[in-house]
Design a protein around this motif. Sequence first.
Motif, PDB file in Angstrom:
ATOM      1  N   ALA A 110       0.831  -1.206   0.000  1.00  0.00           N
ATOM      2  CA  ALA A 110       0.000   0.000   0.000  1.00  0.00           C
ATOM      3  C   ALA A 110       0.868   1.259   0.000  1.00  0.00           C
ATOM      4  O   ALA A 110       0.592   2.212  -0.737  1.00  0.00           O
ATOM      5  CB  ALA A 110      -0.929  -0.004   1.208  1.00  0.00           C
ATOM      6  N   LYS A 111       1.942   1.248   0.804  1.00  0.00           N
ATOM      7  CA  LYS A 111       2.841   2.413   0.832  1.00  0.00           C
ATOM      8  C   LYS A 111       3.534   2.597  -0.514  1.00  0.00           C
ATOM      9  O   LYS A 111       3.698   3.723  -0.990  1.00  0.00           O
ATOM     10  CB  LYS A 111       3.884   2.240   1.943  1.00  0.00           C
ATOM     11  CG  LYS A 111       3.326   2.440   3.325  1.00  0.00           C
ATOM     12  CD  LYS A 111       4.399   2.270   4.387  1.00  0.00           C
ATOM     13  CE  LYS A 111       3.849   2.506   5.773  1.00  0.00           C
ATOM     14  NZ  LYS A 111       4.871   2.336   6.807  1.00  0.00           N
ATOM     15  N   LYS A 112       3.929   1.492  -1.121  1.00  0.00           N
ATOM     16  CA  LYS A 112       4.590   1.561  -2.423  1.00  0.00           C
ATOM     17  C   LYS A 112       3.632   2.117  -3.471  1.00  0.00           C
ATOM     18  O   LYS A 112       4.018   2.967  -4.278  1.00  0.00           O
ATOM     19  CB  LYS A 112       5.066   0.160  -2.822  1.00  0.00           C
ATOM     20  CG  LYS A 112       5.883   0.112  -4.072  1.00  0.00           C
ATOM     21  CD  LYS A 112       6.386  -1.302  -4.310  1.00  0.00           C
ATOM     22  CE  LYS A 112       7.123  -1.402  -5.625  1.00  0.00           C
ATOM     23  NZ  LYS A 112       7.544  -2.768  -5.913  1.00  0.00           N
ATOM     24  N   GLU A 114       1.078   4.088  -2.889  1.00  0.00           N
ATOM     25  CA  GLU A 114       0.865   5.499  -2.579  1.00  0.00           C
ATOM     26  C   GLU A 114       2.025   6.358  -3.097  1.00  0.00           C
ATOM     27  O   GLU A 114       1.818   7.428  -3.673  1.00  0.00           O
ATOM     28  CB  GLU A 114       0.710   5.680  -1.075  1.00  0.00           C
ATOM     29  CG  GLU A 114       0.479   7.114  -0.653  1.00  0.00           C
ATOM     30  CD  GLU A 114       0.405   7.298   0.852  1.00  0.00           C
ATOM     31  OE1 GLU A 114       0.057   8.415   1.275  1.00  0.00           O
ATOM     32  OE2 GLU A 114       0.697   6.345   1.603  1.00  0.00           O
ATOM     33  N   LEU A 115       3.260   5.882  -2.885  1.00  0.00           N
ATOM     34  CA  LEU A 115       4.418   6.623  -3.380  1.00  0.00           C
ATOM     35  C   LEU A 115       4.407   6.727  -4.900  1.00  0.00           C
ATOM     36  O   LEU A 115       4.718   7.779  -5.465  1.00  0.00           O
ATOM     37  CB  LEU A 115       5.713   5.965  -2.906  1.00  0.00           C
ATOM     38  CG  LEU A 115       6.040   6.134  -1.428  1.00  0.00           C
ATOM     39  CD1 LEU A 115       7.253   5.290  -1.059  1.00  0.00           C
ATOM     40  CD2 LEU A 115       6.295   7.592  -1.095  1.00  0.00           C
ATOM     41  N   PHE A 117       1.773   6.667  -6.848  1.00  0.00           N
ATOM     42  CA  PHE A 117       0.713   7.611  -7.205  1.00  0.00           C
ATOM     43  C   PHE A 117       1.197   9.051  -7.022  1.00  0.00           C
ATOM     44  O   PHE A 117       0.983   9.902  -7.893  1.00  0.00           O
ATOM     45  CB  PHE A 117      -0.535   7.367  -6.345  1.00  0.00           C
ATOM     46  CG  PHE A 117      -1.577   8.432  -6.511  1.00  0.00           C
ATOM     47  CD1 PHE A 117      -2.381   8.465  -7.640  1.00  0.00           C
ATOM     48  CD2 PHE A 117      -1.738   9.415  -5.551  1.00  0.00           C
ATOM     49  CE1 PHE A 117      -3.327   9.458  -7.799  1.00  0.00           C
ATOM     50  CE2 PHE A 117      -2.683  10.411  -5.705  1.00  0.00           C
ATOM     51  CZ  PHE A 117      -3.482  10.437  -6.832  1.00  0.00           C
ATOM     52  N   LYS A 118       1.857   9.322  -5.901  1.00  0.00           N
ATOM     53  CA  LYS A 118       2.351  10.681  -5.652  1.00  0.00           C
ATOM     54  C   LYS A 118       3.404  11.079  -6.675  1.00  0.00           C
ATOM     55  O   LYS A 118       3.453  12.231  -7.096  1.00  0.00           O
ATOM     56  CB  LYS A 118       2.906  10.795  -4.230  1.00  0.00           C
ATOM     57  CG  LYS A 118       1.821  10.824  -3.176  1.00  0.00           C
ATOM     58  CD  LYS A 118       2.398  10.995  -1.794  1.00  0.00           C
ATOM     59  CE  LYS A 118       1.287  11.140  -0.764  1.00  0.00           C
ATOM     60  NZ  LYS A 118       1.812  11.396   0.573  1.00  0.00           N
TER      61      LYS A 118
END
Length: 194
Positions: A110-112, A114-115, A117-118
């Motif tokens: 999920a963090k990957k 999100e990064l 996407f940002k």
Amino acid sequence: MRTGSLSEYAAHAGVSPAYVTKLKRQGRIVLVKQDGREQVNFDATDRLVANTADLARARNGGNAKPDRDPFAAAPDEPAGAATSAGGGGGAAGVDAVFRKAQAQERVFSAKKAELEFKRLSGELLEKAGVERTVFNMFRLLRDHAFQAPQRAAVRVMTMSDPREIENVISEELRKAFDGWDEKMAERLAAKGGA
């Protein structure tokens, strides 16, 4: 140790025979030889399926029976009888470790995401690109600043008043910084519009 056929295991677990066949293809059915025939070891298979279940999809299928947890410990099994393949901790310990690792993997994914996407939306920049841009900006500033003494030297060669000399040097430095400022504005506009 309770054993039986694939269809008997399906009835035991409260799932469809097709699901049991799928588990067998995935290597999640524990088979033992009894009387020359392969039989399903119900207890070991229950533990294996529970320990390898996908948390996102575990026990939410349409065939799941709400009154029975098919992968709970067998009632006739003594406490602590099940052991992990590593030889310690029991099925509950393996289950807890596996579920913790599975949860950590999901958090990492999920963090990957999100990064990524940002980064795609322009909120994040690649470190190497930023470092290269900052280096180029300061190199351009340095070049502009080093040109100021050469231009000022020609103008102050015949001057004797310190105040006039200081004004010429200050003016040339101001031109250098203003020139750098204009170049940076052009570059940033070009990058922003691209």
